[in-house]
Design an enzyme around this catalytic site. Structure first.
Site, PDB file in Angstrom:
ATOM      1  CE  LYS A   1      -3.625   2.306   2.593  1.00 51.07           C
ATOM      2  NZ  LYS A   1      -4.595   2.181   3.691  1.00 51.07           N
TER       3      LYS A   1
ATOM      4  CE  LYS B   1      -5.916   1.894  -0.685  1.00 46.94           C
ATOM      5  NZ  LYS B   1      -6.353   1.981   0.678  1.00 46.94           N
TER       6      LYS B   1
HETATM    7  C1  PBG Z   1      -7.474   3.196   5.446  1.00 46.36           C
HETATM    8  C2  PBG Z   1      -7.681   3.094   3.984  1.00 46.36           C
HETATM    9  C3  PBG Z   1      -7.461   4.059   2.968  1.00 46.36           C
HETATM   10  C4  PBG Z   1      -7.980   3.529   1.783  1.00 46.36           C
HETATM   11  C5  PBG Z   1      -8.446   2.251   2.088  1.00 46.36           C
HETATM   12  N1  PBG Z   1      -8.232   1.987   3.429  1.00 46.36           N
HETATM   13  C6  PBG Z   1      -6.959   5.438   3.021  1.00 46.36           C
HETATM   14  C7  PBG Z   1      -5.641   5.763   3.542  1.00 46.36           C
HETATM   15  O1  PBG Z   1      -4.765   4.924   3.730  1.00 46.36           O
HETATM   16  O2  PBG Z   1      -5.483   6.959   3.824  1.00 46.36           O
HETATM   17  C8  PBG Z   1      -8.040   4.224   0.443  1.00 46.36           C
HETATM   18  C9  PBG Z   1      -9.136   3.783  -0.477  1.00 46.36           C
HETATM   19  C10 PBG Z   1      -9.416   4.674  -1.633  1.00 46.36           C
HETATM   20  O3  PBG Z   1      -8.781   5.736  -1.836  1.00 46.36           O
HETATM   21  O4  PBG Z   1     -10.319   4.316  -2.411  1.00 46.36           O
HETATM   22  N2  PBG Z   1      -6.222   3.025   5.944  1.00 46.36           N
END
Ligand code: PBG
Length: 327
Positions: free
Chosen positions: A198, A251
């Site tokens: 991520k 992601k």
């Molecule tokens: C929470 C999380 C996030 C997303 C999914 N789970 C945001 C972040 O890490 O700030 C992003 C999902 C999206 O942008 O569609 N940690």
């Protein structure tokens, strides 16, 4: 043999031929629909940069889940929204038995037992500071205390009926901590979908508005990955596999197709790609301006995730795509 005996265009000369030889398929069952759920507020509240996607009440979420089920989607992925009075330093709303994700998980599993429910497991929607872990006095996000809290949230979600938990915090060792905590509760059959690679991405902006999780200070670069790092993404995924991940995720998706392929090749596990909020917002804005054909662009993009190596695609386009795939 080369031209003129070999002519790649031969197999492109009609739609049935193209269908017959296409290497990559895209079915509704591969798609996962994220839902944003609030325990209070109006039944449906729009999200500024995400046309068509709403933040919904528990009752509306059950309806949306019914629609996902009828369209043959693979699963829903649940996110909770908590009001300021429900947030604290630790993010205890994340493991509250009466928390919004726990409530909506029970409600959806009651109404649609056949639909797979995945819960996003994180603290940021429930912490007063908006970070994904426990914050020390000097402002740094403490790792080892955080993973205990995340594991607690995962157990509570699984107890509420989640078919799979998806830790999204990027703390070190959290997959092992979640696995151990689930196993200790006898939840040995609850799979973990790990947000393994991520990245600290600017494409999460619209999402943070949707669930009110923007960090109050600083940013997430101390725990989410640097966008320049592909080798490290593979290493992160392999660590999660060692710790017990059943499915690994990359992601965002579109700017990281190379990472999807590398993680698929290295892990041999099912791989999920998260087509995030900012990617959705770009397509919606361009389509609304008449610059792009939305249907064609979405189906091409989702097919590209599959070709890159994603078995599962998490996308806000899931319902539209399922409808388009039927016609
Ligand atoms: C929470 C999380 C996030 C997303 C999914 N789970 C945001 C972040 O890490 O700030 C992003 C999902 C999206 O942008 O569609 N940690």
């Amino acid at each position: 043999m080369a031209f003129p005996a070999t002519r790649p265009r031969r197999l492109r000369s009609s739609a049935p031929l193209r269908d017959l030889v296409r290497e990559t398929d895209l079915g509704a069952g591969r798609l996962v629909l994220p839902l944003f759920v609030a325990a209070e507020g109006p039944p449906r509240a729009p999200i500024a940069a995400m046309p068509v996607v709403d933040r919904v009440s528990v009752a509306e979420a059950v309806k949306d889940a019914g629609e996902a089920c009828a369209l043959g989607l693979g699963a829903v992925l649940l996110f909770g929204w908590a009001g300021p009075q429900d947030k604290d330093e630790q993010g205890s709303g994340a493991w509250d038995e009466q928390g919004v994700v726990q409530l909506v998980t029970r409600a959806i599993k009651d109404a649609h037992p056949e639909l797979l429910v995945i819960t996003d497991t994180c603290l940021c929607q429930y912490t007063s500071h908006g970070h994904c872990g426990f914050v020390r006095e000097d402002g740094t996000v403490e790792n080892d205390a955080s993973i205990e809290l995340i594991a607690r949230a995962a157990v509570s979600q699984a107890r509420a009926g989640a078919d799979m938990v998806a830790p999204s915090d990027m703390m070190d060792g959290r997959i092992g901590a979640v696995r151990a905590a689930l196993d200790a509760e006898g939840l040995t059959n609850t799979p973990i979908l790990a947000y393994s690679a991520k990245f600290a991405s600017a494409f999460y902006g619209p999402f943070r508005e949707a669930v009110g999780s923007a960090p109050a200070f600083g940013d997430r670069r101390g725990y989410q990955m640097d966008p320049g790092n592909g080798e490290e993404a593979v290493r992160e995924a392999l660590l999660d596999v060692q710790e017990g991940a059943d499915i690994v995720m990359v992601k965002p998706a579109l700017p990281y197709l190379d990472v999807i392929r590398r993680v698929k090749d290295a892990t041999k596990l099912p791989v999920a790609a998260y087509n995030v909020s900012g990617e959705y917002a770009m397509v919606k804005a361009a389509a609304a301006a008449g610059y792009l054909d939305e249907r064609a662009v979405v189906l091409e993009t989702l097919t590209a995730f599959r070709r890159a190596g994603a078995d599962i695609v998490i996308t806000y386009h899931a319902k539209d795509a399922a409808r388009w795939l039927q016609t």
